[in-house]
Scaffold this motif. Structure first.
Motif, short mmCIF file in Angstrom:
data_model
loop_
_atom_site.label_atom_id
_atom_site.label_comp_id
_atom_site.label_asym_id
_atom_site.label_seq_id
_atom_site.Cartn_x
_atom_site.Cartn_y
_atom_site.Cartn_z
N GLU A 59 -24.82 51.89 7.07
CA GLU A 59 -23.85 50.25 8.41
C GLU A 59 -24.10 49.93 8.74
O GLU A 59 -25.94 49.67 8.47
CB GLU A 59 -23.13 51.16 10.25
N THR A 60 -24.44 48.62 7.83
CA THR A 60 -25.59 47.36 8.18
C THR A 60 -24.07 46.53 9.22
O THR A 60 -23.50 46.20 9.71
CB THR A 60 -25.19 46.73 7.09
N ASN A 89 -35.07 47.99 10.24
CA ASN A 89 -34.74 46.47 10.68
C ASN A 89 -35.53 46.01 9.21
O ASN A 89 -36.57 46.51 8.74
CB ASN A 89 -35.17 46.19 11.89
N GLN A 90 -36.32 44.99 9.92
CA GLN A 90 -37.59 43.68 9.16
C GLN A 90 -38.78 44.97 8.73
O GLN A 90 -39.21 44.51 7.87
CB GLN A 90 -37.79 42.70 9.28
N GLU A 191 -27.90 47.45 -2.48
CA GLU A 191 -27.27 46.11 -2.24
C GLU A 191 -28.16 44.91 -1.59
O GLU A 191 -27.88 43.84 -1.15
CB GLU A 191 -25.63 46.15 -1.13
N ASN A 192 -28.52 45.20 -0.04
CA ASN A 192 -29.70 44.25 0.75
C ASN A 192 -28.54 43.63 1.42
O ASN A 192 -29.53 42.30 1.56
CB ASN A 192 -31.35 44.59 -0.22
N GLU A 193 -28.09 43.87 1.90
CA GLU A 193 -27.09 43.02 2.95
C GLU A 193 -27.79 42.24 3.58
O GLU A 193 -28.01 41.04 3.98
CB GLU A 193 -25.72 43.72 3.24
N ALA A 198 -37.42 43.82 0.37
CA ALA A 198 -38.30 43.27 -0.60
C ALA A 198 -37.29 43.23 -2.14
O ALA A 198 -37.01 45.08 -2.42
CB ALA A 198 -39.67 43.05 -1.25
N LYS A 199 -36.90 42.08 -2.68
CA LYS A 199 -36.02 42.53 -4.07
C LYS A 199 -37.20 43.38 -5.17
O LYS A 199 -36.40 44.32 -5.70
CB LYS A 199 -35.94 41.20 -4.14
N LYS A 200 -37.96 43.44 -5.15
CA LYS A 200 -39.29 44.09 -6.87
C LYS A 200 -38.87 44.84 -5.55
O LYS A 200 -39.35 46.46 -7.03
CB LYS A 200 -40.40 43.23 -6.44
#
Length: 303
Positions: A59-60, A89-90, A191-193, A198-200
């Motif tokens: 769940e996001t 979390n972050q 998907e990293n909503e 990190a994108k990489k």
């Protein structure tokens, strides 16, 4: 228990974490989950009861990702499962496990992996990949069992076939649903909503999705194979029943004229041929009928 990310998952004390606040992985249980979520800066309003986890999902939420893992025990797929909450979390990852399964996974990661958890993405990848590492081996064992069952059926050994096949099909169906859930989870992580990853590093989650997809495909193939083996078994059963019916038909065909003869001479008509002292003649006629029937059946390759 708390581990720093990027330091080979070495354990540190809570007090030290409070002072330095490095990115960390928390491993806790249901009783202490609220406290450790607060330490990690995560607010989760729903109840945390691992025994109520029924499937794998993610769940996001606005401040975190909240997920559940419902992992079949490979040696008892139809039995109880490992049930784990995880929150991201972050900076932090929190695992809630009332058993020692997560601890054993982390220890195995520490023994086997050179890159254990430099980032939370790498840690999540290692954690999920570790409990899926033996699944291919288990599926190969199911394939060997089905191949052995197929050989037994070909040799006519069909006793207890259904009793042996049905649990395997149920296990494969359970695993197929589980891999489907894991594939969806990997896709949602990728998907990293919320932008927590990190994108990489998203390539790790794509790898997890691909692995779950391959396992699901292998499981679906085994289910098809199990159905083919079952069809082969049914064909053998049908052939055996046809053979029995053919044998009964032959017997019926032979005894039908014999019944007619005995019934005819049992009427005791006054002008019946061979009525007096006809016993040897009836026996001879019956033997002739039997021989003729057998010759006809052999000519037609029924016998």
């Amino acid at each position: 228990m708390i581990w720093k990310l990027g330091e080979r998952l070495e354990q540190i004390e809570t007090e030290t974490w409070k002072e330095t606040r490095p990115p960390a992985v928390f491993l806790t249980d249901s009783k202490n989950a609220r406290r450790d979520l607060e330490l990690a800066g995560i607010q989760y309003e729903n109840e945390i009861q691992t025994n109520k986890i029924g499937f794998c999902k993610l769940e996001t939420q606005q401040e975190c990702l909240a997920g559940t893992l419902c992992i079949p025990r490979l040696l008892d797929v139809l039995g109880s499962r490992y049930r784990i909450y995880f929150f991201v979390n972050q900076d932090h990852v929190v695992l809630v496990d009332d058993e020692d399964f997560s601890m054993r996974l982390i220890r195995r990661i520490k023994r086997k992996k050179t890159h254990q958890g430099e980032t939370k993405e790498r840690f999540i990848y290692n954690f999920i990949a570790e409990f899926m590492s033996r699944d291919q081996e288990i599926l190969m064992q199911y394939e060997k069992i089905l191949m052995r069952m197929e050989e037994d059926v070909m040799q006519g050994k069909i006793e207890n076939f259904q009793r042996e096949l049905m649990p395997i099909r149920r296990k494969l169906l359970t695993l197929r649903g589980y891999y489907d859930e894991m594939m969806d989870m990997g896709t949602e992580l990728e998907e990293n909503e919320n932008g927590f990853f990190a994108k990489k590093q998203l390539k790790y989650f794509g790898t997890l999705s691909n692995r779950a997809d391959r396992l699901m495909g292998r499981t679906a193939h085994l289910l098809e194979y199990a159905q083919q083996v079952r069809d082969l078994y049914q064909a053998q059963v049908d052939a055996k029943q046809n053979s029995n019916m053919q044998f009964l038909t032959v017997l019926s065909t032979i005894f039908f004229p014999l019944t007619l003869i005995t019934g005819w001479y049992g009427m005791n008509f006054e002008n019946m041929p061979e009525l007096k002292n006809g016993y040897p003649g009836v026996i001879a006629l019956s033997l002739i009928v039997i021989v003729v029937c057998i010759l006809i059946f052999k000519k037609k390759k029924i016998l």
